[in-house]
Design a protein around this motif. Structure first.
Motif, PDB file in Angstrom:
ATOM      1  N   ARG A  17      48.464  39.138  60.819  1.00 47.45           N
ATOM      2  CA  ARG A  17      49.246  38.667  59.778  1.00 47.45           C
ATOM      3  C   ARG A  17      48.001  38.742  58.680  1.00 47.45           C
ATOM      4  O   ARG A  17      48.179  39.145  57.496  1.00 47.45           O
ATOM      5  CB  ARG A  17      49.668  37.175  59.907  1.00 47.45           C
ATOM      6  N   ASP A  18      46.937  38.452  59.130  1.00 46.42           N
ATOM      7  CA  ASP A  18      45.523  38.224  58.141  1.00 46.42           C
ATOM      8  C   ASP A  18      45.262  39.941  57.742  1.00 46.42           C
ATOM      9  O   ASP A  18      45.071  39.931  56.603  1.00 46.42           O
ATOM     10  CB  ASP A  18      44.272  37.727  59.007  1.00 46.42           C
ATOM     11  N   ILE A  19      45.325  40.733  58.709  1.00 48.79           N
ATOM     12  CA  ILE A  19      45.101  41.959  58.086  1.00 48.79           C
ATOM     13  C   ILE A  19      45.990  42.651  57.111  1.00 48.79           C
ATOM     14  O   ILE A  19      45.874  43.186  56.228  1.00 48.79           O
ATOM     15  CB  ILE A  19      44.989  42.814  59.497  1.00 48.79           C
ATOM     16  N   ALA A  20      47.301  42.131  57.392  1.00 54.55           N
ATOM     17  CA  ALA A  20      48.389  42.617  56.608  1.00 54.55           C
ATOM     18  C   ALA A  20      48.085  42.069  55.181  1.00 54.55           C
ATOM     19  O   ALA A  20      48.305  42.696  53.996  1.00 54.55           O
ATOM     20  CB  ALA A  20      49.683  42.356  57.311  1.00 54.55           C
ATOM     21  N   GLN A  21      47.812  40.677  55.171  1.00 45.75           N
ATOM     22  CA  GLN A  21      47.491  40.072  53.935  1.00 45.75           C
ATOM     23  C   GLN A  21      46.426  40.741  53.159  1.00 45.75           C
ATOM     24  O   GLN A  21      46.503  41.059  51.895  1.00 45.75           O
ATOM     25  CB  GLN A  21      47.310  38.654  54.155  1.00 45.75           C
ATOM     26  N   ARG A  22      45.408  41.202  53.816  1.00 43.02           N
ATOM     27  CA  ARG A  22      44.425  41.635  53.077  1.00 43.02           C
ATOM     28  C   ARG A  22      44.459  43.280  52.686  1.00 43.02           C
ATOM     29  O   ARG A  22      44.093  43.365  51.630  1.00 43.02           O
ATOM     30  CB  ARG A  22      43.133  41.753  54.329  1.00 43.02           C
ATOM     31  N   VAL A  23      45.522  43.617  53.474  1.00 41.02           N
ATOM     32  CA  VAL A  23      45.860  45.242  53.124  1.00 41.02           C
ATOM     33  C   VAL A  23      46.614  44.970  51.558  1.00 41.02           C
ATOM     34  O   VAL A  23      46.400  45.852  50.592  1.00 41.02           O
ATOM     35  CB  VAL A  23      46.559  45.967  54.167  1.00 41.02           C
ATOM     36  N   ASP A  24      47.646  44.190  51.559  1.00 40.03           N
ATOM     37  CA  ASP A  24      48.230  43.772  50.053  1.00 40.03           C
ATOM     38  C   ASP A  24      47.290  43.516  49.232  1.00 40.03           C
ATOM     39  O   ASP A  24      47.524  43.882  47.982  1.00 40.03           O
ATOM     40  CB  ASP A  24      49.192  42.682  50.760  1.00 40.03           C
ATOM     41  N   VAL A  25      46.442  42.593  49.559  1.00 39.50           N
ATOM     42  CA  VAL A  25      45.412  42.256  48.325  1.00 39.50           C
ATOM     43  C   VAL A  25      44.708  43.314  48.009  1.00 39.50           C
ATOM     44  O   VAL A  25      44.397  43.673  46.644  1.00 39.50           O
ATOM     45  CB  VAL A  25      44.451  40.848  48.658  1.00 39.50           C
ATOM     46  N   LEU A  26      44.204  44.196  48.859  1.00 35.90           N
ATOM     47  CA  LEU A  26      43.335  45.189  48.525  1.00 35.90           C
ATOM     48  C   LEU A  26      44.239  46.274  47.811  1.00 35.90           C
ATOM     49  O   LEU A  26      43.545  46.919  46.713  1.00 35.90           O
ATOM     50  CB  LEU A  26      43.057  46.055  49.773  1.00 35.90           C
ATOM     51  N   ALA A  27      45.371  46.586  48.094  1.00 48.02           N
ATOM     52  CA  ALA A  27      46.318  47.387  47.175  1.00 48.02           C
ATOM     53  C   ALA A  27      46.611  46.898  45.911  1.00 48.02           C
ATOM     54  O   ALA A  27      46.626  47.538  44.743  1.00 48.02           O
ATOM     55  CB  ALA A  27      47.622  47.592  48.013  1.00 48.02           C
ATOM     56  N   LEU A  69      45.292  46.968  40.057  1.00 45.18           N
ATOM     57  CA  LEU A  69      44.478  46.306  38.888  1.00 45.18           C
ATOM     58  C   LEU A  69      43.514  46.991  38.385  1.00 45.18           C
ATOM     59  O   LEU A  69      43.390  47.322  37.147  1.00 45.18           O
ATOM     60  CB  LEU A  69      44.169  44.878  39.463  1.00 45.18           C
ATOM     61  N   ASP A  70      42.672  47.744  39.367  1.00 42.86           N
ATOM     62  CA  ASP A  70      41.468  48.323  38.926  1.00 42.86           C
ATOM     63  C   ASP A  70      41.878  49.499  38.105  1.00 42.86           C
ATOM     64  O   ASP A  70      41.195  49.924  37.166  1.00 42.86           O
ATOM     65  CB  ASP A  70      40.762  48.868  40.137  1.00 42.86           C
ATOM     66  N   ARG A  71      43.234  50.372  38.492  1.00 43.51           N
ATOM     67  CA  ARG A  71      43.560  51.253  37.601  1.00 43.51           C
ATOM     68  C   ARG A  71      43.966  50.803  36.170  1.00 43.51           C
ATOM     69  O   ARG A  71      43.399  51.468  35.311  1.00 43.51           O
ATOM     70  CB  ARG A  71      44.630  52.049  38.482  1.00 43.51           C
ATOM     71  N   VAL A  72      44.566  49.662  36.369  1.00 38.98           N
ATOM     72  CA  VAL A  72      44.884  49.139  34.851  1.00 38.98           C
ATOM     73  C   VAL A  72      43.749  48.810  34.304  1.00 38.98           C
ATOM     74  O   VAL A  72      43.589  48.991  33.101  1.00 38.98           O
ATOM     75  CB  VAL A  72      45.909  48.009  34.929  1.00 38.98           C
TER      76      VAL A  72
END
Length: 1523
Positions: free
Chosen positions: A1156-1166, A1171-1174
């Motif tokens: 779950r933690d890894i999935a949450q980090r992946v979502d945050v990273l995505a 946001l970086d693109r914007v």
């Protein structure tokens, strides 16, 4: 033209067609209007309807339907056009329509031909009439599954309170915690997919988490469709029923397509509605994803916007209501969310901002929303008409031609005013840091608006905190409220702490504990009573309390049920915890209860008529009664099965192991009585969790120190009713805890007494048989003082050990059984022998011991309770049964005539005594578990016999009826039906059942032989049986098949299941039951029967003659000294913290948690990548803008150089190279949207508010750039307004005739009126003076008395804020300043003392109201001694183009608290008008003062020595002064 929604008449015969579910409502009494006049408050609506739990709004029950059918027509009206006036316009089909938009046949038949209105123009005030509504009920959208909603057709003049009453009382809606008004484009528009998803998810999240109502236009288009789809997606993705979101659509009845299907005079339950977008034309369909519809009717057809006034009034009414939930009373906040939109949307935003409603504008949605978003960061002077024109040409490219110059001016003015209110305007930008979610933006907008509202002291922060608690948004509370800017006192959080507890918001409870709330100060006697009185009515514990109250009412013969008190709670808790515990809350003997005095702020938090604040406002000198506040809150949370809340509170507990075991006991007892299976499973699971917590803490304690851990087991816990952890675990049947190695080691230690546990059993038996071996080294003791060989106490220590007592009793019992068997079989004489007398004496000793066990009461529970506990034990029941049977046999044995029956009964008693031997074997680790299995299997056999009896009796009766005719002997009937059938199972088949083996000699033909059964029916000739042998054989085979094969194998399977089930827990069960045996022999007298009578005699002497109470042995219950107990509990609490940390580490190391933690980090990273693109795109745009700015600046510099060179004659104009045109330069300048440092505008702002105060006059819009008179403004055509002040003798004429104006002498003293301005000479044009600050948008003098300057005086009276000892209060090393403020009648805000000067007067009239007459001359002297801080124009909303206010602000500061003048001033203030409110208030930025008065406080003083030079505004809400 397809026009819908009108019926000429509805005949009774047609009613069933229109309303297919019509019911007879003749018996329903309609609600009178007088009954409705009382506006229901939110507390009543949330309590009366919430009892049904809002299971589903649809469909209504019969009673609710009948109430609705009678109430709505009585209270809610519709509008109908009652006169047809032909319109110049026609319908889509070319037919003639009325001015109202409806066809001729859609008017009422009896008024179409009425000659009353013939020849007159159509007037809606006369030609439209109200009548009872005919459209309400449940709306079902055909073809869209089970989508249902509520709807009602209302008049546009319906009072908002009536609609609110309908929604909360009849539709069953809970009052909202937040009102979200979504406005924007009414037509479909395109949004970016990502922005659309963000908006939908955020809007639904904020509505779902805060319990908000969403209000839209209700149609299936534009922003309403976006909201509906957001709700639809959320409901589809939610798997639980609580996902319902209240979405209210307020639409115009005359614009709804297919509305004729909604008309039903008796209510549509449901009304079928077809959503048909293809054929709707200029009308609109209702959105199927809304839950409620309010259809506003003004009697017209096809006219949009009719609902806006009613929607505005309804939203305003709802926002003025007070919502009480969970102990928090808040005004329902409202926020406006804007997507896209046109001119109407701009008006909505402007009105919302004007009324103080925060607005969230979604950038990127288009049109108006983007116009405001793109200029929101600009300073107001940069927002010019040219800029707005440019934005509109881009964003309104399709309709830009419709914008006139006047409309552009109006838009510019409104947008300037909107942007000027930055505290009410929030722009949601996709990808903006900290604002990735719309829900956060909405809640932050409300907080930002609240933070900038004017409040005294802490009221603003309290309001924000109450909002956060009501919304259950702890994340917002952490980020917006509990910041470094303000330090909260723990006592300030007590009311909201109670509210969070009641409303079950564990995250807030955790947050308040982190902020320093001390439970010892928070939990008082009255607080606990308040919490228990506000328990959920669905809670089982609440119902048990009500039963206790009802019993008390019946016992006291009272008519009124008393309120819940803590002794009632204690009574129920003792039933749950067991009577071995003492009452936790004693019944008070007096009315006065111990309480705690705690100062709290003025926060009104009302629930059920009581006040949270009143709980803490107590007289000083009282102390709290609560022995353990953590225990009190833990019990309150556990009995309501609030898992998260209880876990947070348990983590704060000190006596944590006892608390966990007590919670487990309470939950298990409640689970036995709970009817809901799901709740029962939750309670049992939570009870198991608490048992595991106790095991975890005890394990850590046992690993650290075995002796101290075992001391925790037997320590008397005063907080938990003077019981022990071990006793609580046994009461709760916590087998896992009792089976713990540490607990078993302790029990083993108690079992061996003072002996070492490594002594072999054979050594103990050897010393029992030959006690001199005690003085050898064969037996070792744990205590060193017993080790010497000549110690006499070794004998006592050995024979008082439970293990020795147990084996001696075994030896005694075996001797008793052998002697008993000998007497029964060998020496049973008519006269008892001495051996038999010895048995009687022995039995008497056993009876005495059982009596001692029955009456042994060291805890003072009482005889009845001890008797119930005694008979709960199976072995005690067996003992009593054996004794009773023995005494019965003995009685028969002593009577000569019943000697033999007596011996039979004694033989049965011997069997029971032998069965008692099994209890002795429970101590064995091998045989003990087997005895447990046997006991469980006996239950299986008992239930098996019911099944077997069915087959035995059925076969036996059938067999007896077929074979034998009229058997009258009862004993042989029983033999034939039951006994023979039972023996058949084991192979003893009767010979007469088959004719082959029939022998007439083995039976009695007539049934006269008592020793032979009656013969079957036989042939009279050859005496052969005539019964059908084939039938009896078949029955026998079937009987044997089902009994021998089916039932017996079923019994074996049951035994096997029981064995496997018990075998897995046999060890735990044996360890748990082992305690009972150890406790029994631990408290048993050391001598075995019959010598135990000596011990009984000793006890009798001690209890009766010496009157000494029974005492429990120290090994199983020990009361520690206070210091020792405190140290032990501190040690336990320290290890509990280690246990909790270890649990958190294990949770983090769990594989599922890691995933779950890894999935949450992946979502945050995505998300960060998106946001970086914007941000990169925005960065490029910013660089391009900066580059264009540099080019523009370079072009301007080159132009200046070339003009300078040309001016000096270096070149001619023809040789000048072409540069960028001024138009291009203007565009470049307008494109710059960097926000420079804001400066105070040089012109008035309040004087240009569009709505003139105290009237319905609307000013002409004047943008900032058009304020100066020097700026050309050809469109400027302001209205004229001059009020007639009938209560004032001196005033200028209110008409603008030149003749009357020429009589006024401007720029001089005009009689008593001073028309001289502090700013010098002002311009007079056409007999009217011109405002020196520029245009205001209104001609005339408005509400002012004179044309030109109207002079005023405002004293600013200040002093230092001091403590009781006279010292100046400081904050952050700065002195705190107080200012004198007043609140005048009919005013909601405070003001500086002073006001307009009457002609010829030295003091303002309002100042004279404050001061008594005798102090007027002295105050004039103070003004002369004071310092002038402002003299000139005052930006006042009453100013016009021809009249304005000029004031003189004088600072009067009292530096010393002993100042005579200040004391005289305070004394004269006390005698002022009672209608006025006067107070000294700490000077801060958020004082609720008039806006122009607040500006005076910013003015610097004329002399540097004045206190205002020392004072400065700080961002921490208070004005302080530096040292």
């Amino acid at each position: 033209m397809a026009v819908h929604g009108r019926h000429s008449k509805v005949l009774p015969s047609e009613l069933n067609k229109v309303c297919p579910e019509r019911e007879d409502s003749s018996s329903v009494h309609p609600m009178k209007m007088s009954d409705f006049e009382v506006v229901p408050n939110l507390q009543q609506s949330s309590s009366s309807i919430s009892r049904s739990r809002r299971k589903a709004h649809f469909p209504s029950g019969n009673n609710e339907k009948e109430n609705l059918i009678s109430w709505i027509p009585e209270n809610i009206r519709k509008k109908e056009c009652v006169h047809f006036v032909e319109s110049s316009q026609t319908s889509d089909s070319g037919r003639t329509v009325c001015e109202c938009g409806y066809l001729r046949e859609q008017h009422l038949e009896d008024v179409v031909k009425t000659p009353l209105f013939l020849g007159k123009e159509w007037d809606p005030r006369r030609h439209i009439q109200e009548m009872p509504t005919d459209a309400f009920g449940d709306i079902h959208f055909a073809g869209l599954g089970q989508k249902m909603g509520k709807y009602v057709r209302v008049s546009s003049d319906t009072p908002p309170r009536v609609i609110y009453h309908l929604m909360t009382q009849h539709w069953g809606l809970d009052a909202p915690n937040l009102l979200i008004s979504v406005t924007g484009g009414a037509k479909n528009f395109i949004m970016k997919p990502r922005l659309k998803n963000i908006f939908r998810q955020g809007l639904v999240k904020v509505a779902q988490t805060t319990g908000a109502w969403i209000i839209t236009g209700g149609s299936h288009a534009g922003v309403m469709k976006q909201v509906g789809e957001a709700v639809r997606d959320f409901i589809l993705n939610c798997s639980y029923k609580e996902a319902e979101i209240v979405t209210i659509g307020i639409a115009t009845w005359g614009t709804v397509y297919n509305r004729d299907s909604l008309i039903c005079p008796m209510g549509g339950f449901p009304a079928e509605y077809v959503l048909d977008e293809e054929n709707q034309g200029s009308l609109s369909c209702l959105d199927s994803n809304h839950s409620h519809f309010i259809l506003v009717d003004d009697g017209t057809h096809g006219r949009y916007g009719v609902e806006i006034p009613l929607r505005t009034r309804l939203e305003k009414f709802i926002s003025e209501q007070t919502k009480v939930k969970g102990g928090v009373a808040i005004k329902i906040p409202i926020v406006c969310v804007v997507l896209e939109g046109g001119p109407g949307t701009l008006d909505t935003i402007y009105n919302a901002i004007t009324n103080g409603t925060p607005c969230v504008v979604v950038e990127g949605s288009g049109r108006v929303a983007d116009v405001i978003a793109q200029v929101a960061n600009l300073p107001v002077p940069k927002i010019t008409i040219a800029l707005i024109r440019k934005k509109l040409s881009v964003l309104f490219h399709d309709t830009y031609e419709l914008f006139t110059e006047g409309k552009l001016v109006e838009w510019t003015k409104k947008i300037q005013d909107i942007v000027r209110s930055q505290h009410l305007l929030t722009i949601f930008r996709e990808g903006k840091y900290g604002q990735q979610d719309v829900d956060v933006a909405i809640l932050q907008a409300l907080f930002k608006a609240s933070q900038n509202q004017d409040h005294f002291g802490r009221e603003n922060l309290d309001h924000q905190l109450k909002l956060a608690v009501a919304w259950n948004r702890v994340d917002i509370a952490r980020s917006e409220i509990f910041t470094d800017d303000h330090e909260w006192k723990p006592t300030d959080l007590h009311p909201v702490m109670a509210a969070a507890l009641i409303s079950n918001k564990p995250e807030f409870v955790k947050l308040f504990l982190e902020q320093g709330v001390r439970l010892k100060e928070f939990v008082t006697w009255d607080t606990l009573i308040y919490l228990y009185n506000n328990m959920a009515s669905s809670c089982l514990f609440h119902s048990k309390l009500q039963k206790v109250l009802l019993e008390e009412t019946e016992n006291t013969a009272g008519s009124k049920m008393p309120r819940i008190q803590l002794h009632h709670v204690s009574q129920v808790l003792r039933e749950l915890l067991g009577h071995s515990t003492q009452p936790l809350y004693p019944k008070p003997k007096h009315v006065e209860r111990p309480r705690l005095s705690i100062p709290v702020p003025h926060i009104k938090l009302n629930v059920h008529g009581s006040s949270l604040r009143s709980l803490y406002k107590r007289s000083a000198g009282r102390v709290t009664f609560s022995m353990d506040p953590v225990r009190d809150l833990l019990i309150w949370a556990v009995v309501q099965n609030r898992q998260e809340l209880a876990e947070i509170i348990w983590a704060q507990s000190q006596d944590c192991m006892a608390a966990a075991l007590a919670c487990s006991k309470i939950l298990k007892e409640l689970a036995k009585e709970e009817e809901d299976t799901d709740t029962t499973d939750e309670m049992l699971a939570l009870a198991e969790q608490y048992e595991n917590k106790a095991i975890g803490v005890f394990t850590d304690c046992y690993r650290k120190d075995e002796e101290r851990a075992q001391k925790l087991l037997i320590r008397v816990s005063e907080a938990w009713g003077k019981t022990t952890c071990l006793q609580l675990a046994l009461e709760a049947k916590n087998m896992n805890f009792v089976a713990h190695g540490g607990v078993q080691a302790f029990l083993t230690k108690v079992w061996w007494g003072k002996l070492c546990i490594d002594n072999g059993l054979w050594r103990v038996i050897a010393c029992m048989l030959f006690f001199p071996l005690l003085y050898t080294s064969l037996i070792t003791f744990r205590e060193k003082k017993l080790q010497p060989m000549n110690c006499l106490t070794r004998f006592r220590a050995f024979f008082t050990a439970p293990v020795v007592i147990f084996h001696m009793n075994i030896l005694s019992y075996f001797t008793f059984l052998l002697l008993f068997a000998y007497v029964l079989m060998v020496d049973f004489q008519p006269l008892p022998s001495w051996w038999e007398y010895l048995i009687y004496f022995w039995l008497f000793s056993l009876v005495c011991e059982e009596t001692r066990q029955l009456l042994y009461d060291p805890d003072g529970l009482g005889v009845l309770k001890m008797a119930s506990l005694y008979f709960k034990d199976f072995w005690n029941k067996l003992d009593v049964c054996a004794i009773v049977v023995f005494i019965t046999g003995l009685t028969c044995r002593l009577i000569p005539s019943t000697l033999y029956p007596g011996r039979i009964i004694l033989s049965l008693a011997f069997i029971i005594f032998c069965l008692r031997l099994m209890h002795i074997f429970t101590v064995s680790r091998t045989l003990g578990p087997k005895i447990i299995i046997v006991k469980r299997m006996m239950k299986d056999v008992f239930f098996f016999l019911f099944l077997l009896a069915v087959w035995v009796v059925s076969f036996g009766v059938a067999k007896q009826a077929i074979l034998i005719h009229n058997e009258e002997r009862v004993e042989w009937l029983f033999r034939g039906v039951v006994y023979h059938s039972y023996l058949t199972i084991f192979g003893q088949i009767p010979s007469y059942i088959d004719g082959v083996n029939f022998n007439i000699d083995q039976c009695s033909p007539n049934g006269t032989d008592p020793y032979k059964p009656k013969c079957p029916e036989t042939n009279e000739d050859n005496k052969k049986p005539i019964f059908p042998e084939w039938l009896t054989v078949i029955l026998l085979c079937l009987y044997l098949l089902f009994t021998n094969i089916l039932l017996l194998n079923l019994l074996i399977a049951m035994f096997n299941y029981t064995f496997q089930q018990v075998q897995a827990h046999t060890d735990q069960i044996w360890k748990f039951q082992r305690h009972d045996l150890i406790e029994e022999y631990h408290g048993r007298p050391p001598a075995p029967p019959p010598f135990i009578l000596l011990n009984h005699l000793q006890l009798l002497v001690r209890r009766v003659l010496l009157c000494r109470p029974a005492t429990r042995h120290k090994h199983l219950k020990e009361k520690l000294e206070k210091n020792e107990e405190a140290a032990l509990l501190s040690w336990e609490m320290y290890l509990k913290e280690n246990y909790l940390q270890h649990q958190q580490c294990q949770k983090k190391q769990n594989t599922e948690q890691k995933i779950r933690d890894i999935a949450q980090r992946v979502d945050v990273l995505a998300e960060l990548l998106d946001l970086d693109r914007v941000k990169r795109t925005g960065l490029v745009e910013q660089r391009l803008i900066a580059l264009e700015d540099q080019v523009h600046q370079s072009a301007k510099a080159l132009r200046w150089i070339m003009q300078a060179l040309q001016g000096n004659g270096f070149t001619s104009e023809e040789d000048m190279p072409p540069l960028a045109s001024s138009r291009t330069s203007e565009v470049k300048e307008l494109d710059l949207e960097e926000k420079p440092e804001e400066k105070q505008p040089p012109y008035h702002v309040l004087s240009r508010n569009l709505i003139y105060p105290g009237s319905h006059t609307i000013r002409f819009p004047v943008p900032d750039e058009k304020v100066p008179w020097e700026v050309d403004f050809q469109l400027y055509d302001p209205p004229a307004y001059s009020a007639d002040h009938k209560d004032t003798a001196v005033q200028d004429p209110f008409n603008l005739s030149l003749e009357s104006l020429l009589k006024i002498n401007y720029n001089a003293m005009d009689g008593l009126i001073d028309r001289q301005s502090f700013h010098g000479l002002y311009t007079v044009q056409d007999g009217l003076p011109l405002n020196p600050m520029g245009r205001t948008g209104l001609r005339g003098r408005g509400r002012l008395h004179s044309f030109g300057p109207n002079h005023a005086l405002h004293p600013v009276v200040t002093r230092w804020r001091r403590n009781l000892d006279g010292s100046i209060i400081r904050k952050s090393l700065k002195k705190m300043l107080e200012v004198l403020v007043a609140q005048y009648p009919l005013s909601d805000v405070w003001a500086l003392p002073g006001g307009s000067l009457e002609p010829g007067e030295m003091l303002p009239l309002k100042l004279k109201w404050i001061l008594r007459r005798e102090f007027w001359p002295q105050f004039q002297n103070l003004l002369k001694q004071g310092t002038e801080i402002h003299k000139g124009y005052l930006d006042d909303p009453r100013n016009t183009d021809n009249a304005w206010v000029e004031t003189v602000a004088v600072s009067i500061h009292f530096d010393s608290q002993n100042d005579v003048q200040m004391k005289r001033l305070n004394s004269f203030l006390q005698g002022c008008d009672p209608e006025l409110c006067i107070r000294w208030q700490v000077l801060d930025r958020r004082m609720p003062l008039h806006a122009n008065h607040k500006l005076l406080l910013y003015k610097p003083p004329a002399r540097p020595s004045l206190s205002f030079r020392e004072a400065e505004f700080s961002p921490s809400l208070s004005l302080t002064a530096s040292t």
